[in-house]
Motif scaffolding. Structure first.
Motif, short mmCIF file in Angstrom:
data_model
loop_
_atom_site.label_atom_id
_atom_site.label_comp_id
_atom_site.label_asym_id
_atom_site.label_seq_id
_atom_site.Cartn_x
_atom_site.Cartn_y
_atom_site.Cartn_z
N HIS A 24 42.80 124.33 124.81
CA HIS A 24 43.83 124.70 125.79
C HIS A 24 43.77 126.15 126.23
N LEU A 25 43.10 127.00 125.47
CA LEU A 25 43.05 128.42 125.84
C LEU A 25 41.68 128.87 126.33
N LYS A 26 40.68 127.99 126.30
CA LYS A 26 39.32 128.41 126.63
C LYS A 26 39.17 128.93 128.05
N LYS A 27 39.94 128.42 128.99
CA LYS A 27 39.84 128.87 130.38
C LYS A 27 40.92 129.88 130.75
N ALA A 28 41.80 130.18 129.82
CA ALA A 28 42.88 131.13 130.09
C ALA A 28 42.32 132.54 130.20
N THR A 29 42.81 133.27 131.15
CA THR A 29 42.40 134.66 131.31
C THR A 29 43.50 135.56 130.78
N GLY A 30 43.14 136.80 130.50
CA GLY A 30 44.12 137.76 130.04
C GLY A 30 44.37 137.73 128.55
N MET A 31 43.55 136.99 127.83
CA MET A 31 43.71 136.90 126.38
C MET A 31 42.36 136.58 125.76
N ALA A 32 42.25 136.85 124.48
CA ALA A 32 41.03 136.53 123.74
C ALA A 32 41.42 135.95 122.39
N ILE A 33 40.80 134.81 122.06
CA ILE A 33 41.04 134.24 120.73
C ILE A 33 39.93 134.72 119.80
N GLN A 34 40.21 134.64 118.53
CA GLN A 34 39.25 135.12 117.54
C GLN A 34 37.95 134.34 117.66
#
Length: 128
Positions: A24-34
């Motif tokens: 769910h976050l792979k295409k989100a911009t403005g953030m980075a997951i570990q």
């Protein structure tokens, strides 16, 4: 010791949760997951997300408050050594930056895929 009896199912659920957040976050911009190298099989205990200050100018603490307003409890994702008086650390600029920009999303084992999707949608909606 009681949790050791359920270790396999706990690990399986933590891996499912991690995969759902990544989905769910792979295409989100403005953030980075570990990031974990492919040869590492992580067992997620905290889902840390570093927020870009340009995308989230309201800051991590305000984002945490806004998430709480929709019923999502989050926590700071990282503390600098200076946060612990017994360490007597000097200022570490990279640690300071990470500390003020990282949020930890829920990871409890009974978290459903639908709840993870909702959490991700809410975090994405807070981007300015």
């Amino acid at each position: 010791c009681a949790q050791m009896e359920h270790l396999v199912s706990i690990i399986r659920e933590r891996q499912r949760i991690h995969q759902q957040y990544k989905l769910h976050l792979k295409k989100a911009t403005g953030m980075a997951i570990q990031y974990f190298p492919t040869e590492v099989g992580p067992v997620l205990w905290a889902m840390a997300v570093k927020l870009d200050t340009l995308a989230y100018p309201q800051g991590r603490d305000m984002v945490m408050g806004e998430m709480m307003e929709v019923g999502i409890e989050t926590r700071p994702g990282f503390y600098t050594p200076r946060n612990f008086s017994y360490l007597q650390s000097k200022v570490l600029p990279i640690c300071e930056e990470i500390s003020t920009q990282t949020i930890s999303l829920p990871t409890f084992c009974s978290l459903t895929d639908e709840q993870i999707e909702f959490i991700c949608q809410q975090l994405i909606k807070l981007k300015r």
